[in-house]
Enzyme design. Structure first.
Site, mmCIF file in Angstrom:
data_model
loop_
_atom_site.group_PDB
_atom_site.id
_atom_site.type_symbol
_atom_site.label_atom_id
_atom_site.label_comp_id
_atom_site.label_asym_id
_atom_site.label_seq_id
_atom_site.Cartn_x
_atom_site.Cartn_y
_atom_site.Cartn_z
ATOM 1 N N ARG A 1 1.059 -1.234 -0.050
ATOM 2 C CA ARG A 1 0.094 0.201 -0.007
ATOM 3 C C ARG A 1 1.192 1.021 -0.266
ATOM 4 O O ARG A 1 1.854 1.267 0.756
ATOM 5 C CB ARG A 1 -0.997 -0.283 0.789
ATOM 6 N N ARG B 1 2.310 1.299 10.340
ATOM 7 C CA ARG B 1 1.665 1.534 8.610
ATOM 8 C C ARG B 1 2.630 1.227 7.586
ATOM 9 O O ARG B 1 3.155 2.344 7.381
ATOM 10 C CB ARG B 1 0.956 2.369 9.173
ATOM 11 N N GLU C 1 -6.223 -1.030 15.386
ATOM 12 C CA GLU C 1 -7.427 -1.766 14.642
ATOM 13 C C GLU C 1 -5.858 -2.646 14.064
ATOM 14 O O GLU C 1 -4.875 -2.719 14.268
ATOM 15 C CB GLU C 1 -7.427 -1.209 13.462
ATOM 16 N N SER D 1 -10.039 -6.044 10.067
ATOM 17 C CA SER D 1 -11.359 -5.394 9.275
ATOM 18 C C SER D 1 -11.836 -6.682 8.853
ATOM 19 O O SER D 1 -11.455 -7.345 7.728
ATOM 20 C CB SER D 1 -11.274 -3.988 8.319
ATOM 21 N N ARG E 1 1.293 -6.457 12.594
ATOM 22 C CA ARG E 1 0.801 -6.016 13.519
ATOM 23 C C ARG E 1 0.240 -6.253 14.574
ATOM 24 O O ARG E 1 0.152 -6.458 16.076
ATOM 25 C CB ARG E 1 -1.168 -4.950 13.214
#
Length: 420
Positions: free
Chosen positions: A260, A275, A347, A350, A387
């Site tokens: 990403r 991130r 988070e 999801s 994560r």
């Protein structure tokens, strides 16, 4: 993609759904364009029929020795008008498709309203954050003290938002990924898949990343895109196909690297592994019957939560409000793990039910008693490996800088109990 027929029949409901997303009404413009297109299609069919009928008359008139010049002039005029109408119909179709392709899914009726993440609703918690008799560190500080997490070396190779893991931390990352796959396949019945991580435009259009979110992706000079999540190849495996109703639900999982650009996250989480441009993730995808998708959504979320429970990591589950949902989702649960170094939940998964939104874009259907219908598609992280590594480091850190290995991971770490 939205059903234009449904929009024509339910314009107020469509615009109300967009309003809940904070968007302006679009039904009137779409219905007007659709009316123009349908009128062009009707007129085109009339002209084509007239051309065919007129052409038949030429032979008859010639046999009778009559003059066909007037009819030939009429056919010539039709040959001029038909391409113009064909171009008009094509242009209108492309304009309508372009508008529809950029409109997000409508939120489910039970999704809470709100403009941003501050309006998400917590629905449950599991576990209690541990008490430390020292000031807990964030994961990057823990990794630096261990000498096994190298951001400077990664920056020298690739720039910011990359990391090099070494030794036992590299093994811990691999152990987490293997553990997650084993749980999702052996306990939860997902079929493991090893898909391509380079895809073409059509795959990203099918799951909703294109055309709107191209800036969030990496593209090669061959025209391929690096996947942002294995949701893209896994879901598209049923694209342009009709599956048998008895085969539903189809449950798939994959461990892949994900890429990403984080174009929309400038300045956010620039330190550490939260991130990054490149990361490992175990993805879950379900292709479900419309009547089963809500139950499948609950099941998928539970499958993701199971990983955290087995690792004994405290977490909370929230339902996203209308302003914080992803483009393709009609309802999303986020799972947030407790990070003591940061002193907050972050988070880690999801899980989204997309209804038939993606299925319409990729033409994914099932054959049942009532004919062919669009499937429902669901996707969720089971989990984001990096994560989860962050969460293990922060929750299992000790005062001397070492990190205990969670009980569930010891068989994957060769029986190792402490990383020091």
């Amino acid at each position: 993609m939205h059903d234009l027929k449904w929009i024509r029949e339910n314009p107020d409901a469509f615009d109300a759904g967009l309003a809940r997303r904070g968007l302006d009404p679009r039904s009137a413009a779409l219905i007007r364009l659709d009316g123009e297109r349908r009128a062009a299609q009707t007129r085109l069919q009339e002209l084509q029929a007239s051309r065919n009928e007129t052409s038949k008359q030429i032979g008859i008139i010639k046999k009778q020795g009559g003059d066909v010049s007037a009819i030939m002039d009429e056919i010539a005029k039709l040959k001029e008008d038909i391409p113009l109408l064909e171009a008009q119909e094509k242009s209108l179709s492309e304009e309508i498709d372009g508008i529809l392709a950029a409109i997000p899914n409508l939120p489910g009726a039970d999704v809470p309203d709100g403009p941003d993440e501050e309006h998400n609703v917590e629905i449950r918690r599991w576990g209690q954050p541990g008490a430390f008799d020292f000031q807990p560190l964030e994961h990057d500080a823990i990794g630096a003290k261990l000498g096994l997490m190298d951001f400077d070396g990664a920056a020298k190779l690739s720039g910011a938002r990359f990391v090099v893991l070494k030794g036992k931390l590299a093994r811990l990352e691999r152990a987490l990924a293997q553990f997650m796959l084993d749980v999702q396949t052996e306990q939860h019945g997902y079929t493991e898949v090893s898909p391509p991580t380079l895809v073409k435009d059509g795959a990203l259009f099918g799951t909703g990343q294109l055309p709107k979110f191209g800036d969030d992706l990496f593209k090669t000079n061959t025209g391929h895109w690096l996947i942002p999540t294995a949701e893209v190849p896994l879901t598209n495996l049923v694209g342009d196909s009709i599956v048998d109703e008895a085969a539903l639900p189809i449950r798939m999982t994959a461990l892949t690297l994900c890429y990403r650009s984080e174009a929309g996250a400038a300045g956010k989480d620039t330190r550490g592994m939260i991130r990054q441009h490149q990361f490992w993730k175990v993805e879950m995808v379900s292709i479900a019957h419309p009547d089963q998708s809500e139950a499948e959504h609950q099941r998928m979320t539970a499958c993701a939560e199971t990983i955290l429970q087995k690792l004994e990591l405290p977490y909370r589950t929230i339902v996203l409000c209308t302003g914080d949902m992803g483009f393709s989702s009609q309802k999303t649960y986020d799972i947030e793990v407790w990070l003591p170094g940061q002193g907050r939940y972050r988070e880690i998964s999801s899980c989204s039910n997309c209804g038939d939104f993606q299925a319409r874009r990729m033409k994914a259907r099932f054959k049942g008693d009532k004919g062919n219908r669009f499937v429902h598609t669901l996707n969720g992280s089971g989990l984001a490996v990096g994560r989860t590594l962050v969460a293990v480091l922060e929750n299992y850190q000790q005062a001397d800088g070492s990190v205990r290995v969670p009980e569930a991971l010891k068989p994957y770490m060769g029986g190792l109990e402490v990383i020091a």
